[in-house]
Write a protein that holds these residues in place. Structure first.
Motif, PDB file in Angstrom:
ATOM      1  N   LYS A  75       4.870  -0.018   9.109  1.00 38.39           N
ATOM      2  CA  LYS A  75       5.348   0.820   7.925  1.00 38.39           C
ATOM      3  C   LYS A  75       6.606   1.692   8.104  1.00 38.39           C
ATOM      4  CE  LYS A  75       1.802  -0.660   5.553  1.00 38.39           C
ATOM      5  NZ  LYS A  75       2.063  -1.482   4.474  1.00 38.39           N
TER       6      LYS A  75
ATOM      7  N   SER B 130       0.857  -1.244   0.136  1.00 32.83           N
ATOM      8  CA  SER B 130       0.031  -0.074  -0.190  1.00 32.83           C
ATOM      9  C   SER B 130       0.965   1.192  -0.002  1.00 32.83           C
ATOM     10  CB  SER B 130      -0.933   0.180   1.210  1.00 32.83           C
ATOM     11  OG  SER B 130      -0.081  -0.002   2.321  1.00 32.83           O
ATOM     12  N   ARG B 131       2.046   1.219   0.282  1.00 32.12           N
ATOM     13  CA  ARG B 131       3.136   2.243   0.214  1.00 32.12           C
ATOM     14  C   ARG B 131       4.329   2.019  -0.500  1.00 32.12           C
ATOM     15  NH1 ARG B 131       2.924   5.063   6.215  1.00 32.12           N
ATOM     16  NH2 ARG B 131       0.653   4.871   6.534  1.00 32.12           N
TER      17      ARG B 131
ATOM     18  N   ASP C 257       6.711  -0.463   1.014  1.00 29.99           N
ATOM     19  CA  ASP C 257       6.309  -1.827   0.814  1.00 29.99           C
ATOM     20  C   ASP C 257       6.994  -2.490  -0.327  1.00 29.99           C
ATOM     21  OD1 ASP C 257       5.009  -1.447   3.350  1.00 29.99           O
ATOM     22  OD2 ASP C 257       3.209  -1.028   2.042  1.00 29.99           O
TER      23      ASP C 257
ATOM     24  N   ASP D   6       0.351  -0.719  -8.114  1.00 29.53           N
ATOM     25  CA  ASP D   6      -0.490  -1.833  -8.702  1.00 29.53           C
ATOM     26  C   ASP D   6       0.174  -2.519  -9.877  1.00 29.53           C
ATOM     27  OD1 ASP D   6      -1.245   0.289 -10.140  1.00 29.53           O
ATOM     28  OD2 ASP D   6      -3.329  -0.403  -9.805  1.00 29.53           O
TER      29      ASP D   6
END
Length: 268
Positions: A62, A16-17, A20, A118
């Motif tokens: 995170k 999501s970041r 990551d 993505d």
């Protein structure tokens, strides 16, 4: 980086970041160099197994990612902490066996496109530079695992023997065959023994008629005389005085009975 695409597809729901995605790339580079992930956290958990995949909950924090790795040859166990400091990620890796520590600082924006988290084909950039940074900053200082031990071509003892100029070579074992001797017909061999007594050369002050440098029909006594001498009975370079004719085909008078040069010259 080959193999990263299926890993990214498996981990994409948890990404999501940008950091990551970067941890995912760092993880795969360690896998490529022979490490497998054991789990998250500083301490081992129950039922841990080596895996090429990231463990469950790897992206929970995170700010600090904590992962443990073990090499395929079980020689190294690494504790990886990926710490976020503003827009940079500090990779701190410790080998628990040797207590060696390696550090690499990566600017996340240099390797990750945050707008395409993505899409694997767009999310990573400068992948070759990332591989080089991981290899030189972590793998090289801590040591890469070995798939199999390299077999040494020769033992240290053999190398020392081969390099020793004073070592006497082993003698040839005794056998039924006569030793291999140099040709007795070398025209430059006369006097060789007198010049170098220990050099193994043939020839001397007394000229052997069979070794005088002139090729004559007959049999070399060093190789044996059928019915008289076995092979090897006359050593190489020995002064041999024939005690009987060496065959009916021998031409010319007996060399021992030749008169001296100029014997019929009245002025000598």
């Amino acid at each position: 980086m080959p193999g990263l695409e299926p890993l990214f597809a498996w981990a994409k729901p948890a990404i999501s970041r940008p950091q990551d995605a970067l941890v995912c790339g760092v993880h795969w580079e360690l896998v490529r160099h022979g490490y497998r992930c054991l789990g998250t956290g500083d301490q081992p958990g129950p039922d841990e197994r080596k895996s090429e995949l990231l463990p469950a909950g790897w992206e929970a924090n995170k700010e600090v990612y904590t992962l443990r790795y073990k090499s395929t040859d079980d020689a190294h166990e690494l504790l990886l902490k990926a710490i976020m400091v503003e827009d940079s990620m500090i990779l701190n890796v410790m080998d628990r066996g040797s207590q060696k520590v390696a550090d690499v600082t990566l600017a996340v924006a240099d390797y990750i496109n945050p707008e395409h988290l993505d899409d694997f084909h767009k999310v990573y950039k400068n992948t070759e530079e990332l591989r080089t940074r991981i290899t030189s900053g972590i793998i090289a200082p801590l040591g890469a695992p070995t798939e199999k031990a390299k077999k040494e071509p020769e033992s240290k003892k053999d190398l020392l023997q081969d390099d020793d100029p004073l070592r006497i070579p082993p003698r040839q074992p005794a056998g039924p065959r006569a030793p291999s001797w140099p040709s007795p017909m070398d025209p430059f061999a006369v006097g060789g023994d007198d010049l170098d007594p220990f050099g193994g050369r043939s020839g001397g002050m007394i000229v052997d008629p069979l070794r005088s440098g002139f090729r004559q029909p007959g049999i070399d006594p060093s190789s044996g005389i059928p019915g008289r001498l076995p092979p090897g009975a006359v050593p190489p370079g020995a002064r041999f005085d024939p005690f009987s004719p060496l065959g009916a085909g021998r031409s010319g008078p007996d060399p021992d009975h030749l008169p001296p040069p100029g014997y019929d010259d009245m002025f000598m």
